[in-house]
Design a protein around this motif. Structure first.
Motif, PDB file in Angstrom:
ATOM      1  N   THR A 262       0.932  -1.195  -0.013  1.00 39.48           N
ATOM      2  CA  THR A 262      -0.046  -0.044   0.038  1.00 39.48           C
ATOM      3  C   THR A 262       0.994   1.228   0.081  1.00 39.48           C
ATOM      4  O   THR A 262       0.558   2.142  -0.776  1.00 39.48           O
TER       5      THR A 262
ATOM      6  N   VAL B  31      -8.100  -2.619  -4.591  1.00 40.67           N
ATOM      7  CA  VAL B  31      -7.219  -3.100  -3.237  1.00 40.67           C
ATOM      8  C   VAL B  31      -7.933  -4.371  -2.993  1.00 40.67           C
ATOM      9  O   VAL B  31      -9.031  -4.369  -2.234  1.00 40.67           O
TER      10      VAL B  31
ATOM     11  N   ASP C 135      -7.268  -0.481   3.429  1.00 36.61           N
ATOM     12  CA  ASP C 135      -6.369   0.149   2.391  1.00 36.61           C
ATOM     13  C   ASP C 135      -6.912   1.042   1.397  1.00 36.61           C
ATOM     14  O   ASP C 135      -6.172   1.914   0.777  1.00 36.61           O
TER      15      ASP C 135
ATOM     16  N   LEU D 289      -5.328   4.611   0.318  1.00 31.94           N
ATOM     17  CA  LEU D 289      -5.069   5.020  -0.880  1.00 31.94           C
ATOM     18  C   LEU D 289      -5.937   6.168  -1.678  1.00 31.94           C
ATOM     19  O   LEU D 289      -5.378   6.579  -2.418  1.00 31.94           O
TER      20      LEU D 289
ATOM     21  N   GLU E 195      -3.655  -4.421  -6.046  1.00 28.31           N
ATOM     22  CA  GLU E 195      -3.125  -5.103  -5.051  1.00 28.31           C
ATOM     23  C   GLU E 195      -3.645  -6.118  -4.337  1.00 28.31           C
ATOM     24  O   GLU E 195      -4.818  -6.250  -3.713  1.00 28.31           O
TER      25      GLU E 195
END
Lengths: 229, 122
Positions: free
Chosen positions: A47, A67, A75, A79, A119
């Motif tokens: 991250t 993510v 997360d 972000l 991610e």
């Protein structure tokens, strides 16, 4: 009357979903979006690296991220100040699979971006077996995890294009030999591009981002980009 | 976790295949698990024992054959087979190799018995 028969199939059990992932990969290449799947253990800095990457690329490129986590949208919240982010929660599953990517891409609004980051769930085992439709697979290995990891998780290293050694600022404090880790990783995947980064304070981000930009140009030039076998 | 999701996918694909072949009961399922498939055969088998309940493969036996890697060397252009996770050519030592077989799970075949017998049983 029917009798008992042996039906020959000879089919990869993941063929159908990997076919859908391949379609997504072609579709996003055609609109100029490089899809980057980021794999690592939990806590190795995915991250933080993605936030720093988005900040660096922001002046010239449009980025978005999907993510993945087992639970929470922490997360995506982290972000969101850096790039458009949609959280994918798997409710227990240890890896992302392509149908979640398709769903997340729609939730993002299928944007015209230059880079779409995925991610993955923190895990060096299962994510390696799932094609998410990415052009580039990147593996993060933090200096606190130990330089002996590549041979222990061969598929994750084998199928990746790049290795980012993260938390390089901690090298003076941990017994991590960068050359040894890279040699171990390249004995599994000789074509790995290797980078060393830290995010607090930032270092190595330019080299890493230059690599992403060069891979996108290769994709735009029509070079085939998919996970390694 | 990963094994369970693959077993669910196997059962779903079997149900589609059985329908395509006119229905019936699955008796034996043969799969090949590659050395680099990321699947542990024992856990795959255990997941199958759990997931098959109530499906058309409820009485089926799962036969798992582990397979090694078949690779192509881009140095000497020869193919080679190995049971080890070593990624270099045993003939010329080159590291530039491509994996051809052994990084997937393949459904090889299954045995399909007619449904009649079960339907006649009250």
């Amino acid at each position: 009357m029917m009798t008992t028969r042996v039906i020959s199939v000879r089919r990869d059990l993941q063929a159908a979903v990997h076919g859908q992932a391949e379609e997504f990969r072609c579709q996003l290449a055609a609109q100029g979006t490089l899809v980057v799947n980021v794999l690592s253990s939990p806590g190795s800095g995915k991250t933080s690296l993605l936030a720093a990457t988005a900040d660096y690329l922001r002046a010239n490129y449009r980025c978005a991220v999907l993510v993945g986590d087992i639970a929470t949208d922490r997360d995506a919240q982290r972000l969101a100040p850096h790039l458009p982010a949609v959280q994918l929660t798997t409710g227990g599953a240890c890896h992302l699979e392509y149908p979640l990517i398709e769903q997340g891409w729609r939730a993002l609004g299928s944007p015209q971006v230059d880079f779409l980051f995925l991610e993955n769930i923190g895990n060096l085992v299962c994510p390696a077996s799932h094609d998410l439709g990415e052009h580039l697979r990147v593996l993060l290995l933090s200096t606190t995890e130990g330089d002996d990891k590549p041979a222990k998780y061969p598929k994750a290293f084998r199928t990746s294009h790049a290795l980012v050694i993260s938390k390089a600022d901690l090298l003076p404090h941990v017994p991590f030999d960068v050359d040894r880790a890279i040699a171990d990783a390249r004995s599994i995947q000789p074509d790995l591009a290797c980078f060393s980064t830290s995010t607090f304070p930032a270092s190595g981000i330019k080299e890493w981002c230059d690599y992403l930009v060069s891979k996108r140009l290769q994709m735009l030039a029509g070079e085939p980009c998919r996970p390694n076998r | 976790m990963h094994e369970a999701s693959l077993v669910k996918s196997l059962l779903k694909q079997l149900s589609e295949l059985v329908a395509q072949h006119g229905g019936g009961h699955v008796r034996e399922i043969r799969v090949e698990v590659g050395l680099l498939a990321g699947i542990e055969p024992l856990l795959f088998h255990e997941a199958f024992q759990r997931e098959r309940i109530g499906t058309l493969a409820a009485d089926a036996e799962l036969v798992i054959t582990p397979v090694g890697l078949t690779c192509h060397c881009q140095g000497c252009q020869l193919d080679f087979v190995t049971d080890k996770l070593e990624f270099s050519c045993p003939t010329c030592g080159a590291k530039q190799i491509k994996i051809l077989v052994g990084d997937t799970v393949i459904l090889q075949s299954f045995t399909l018995a007619p449904a009649v017998e079960a339907e006649l049983t009250p």
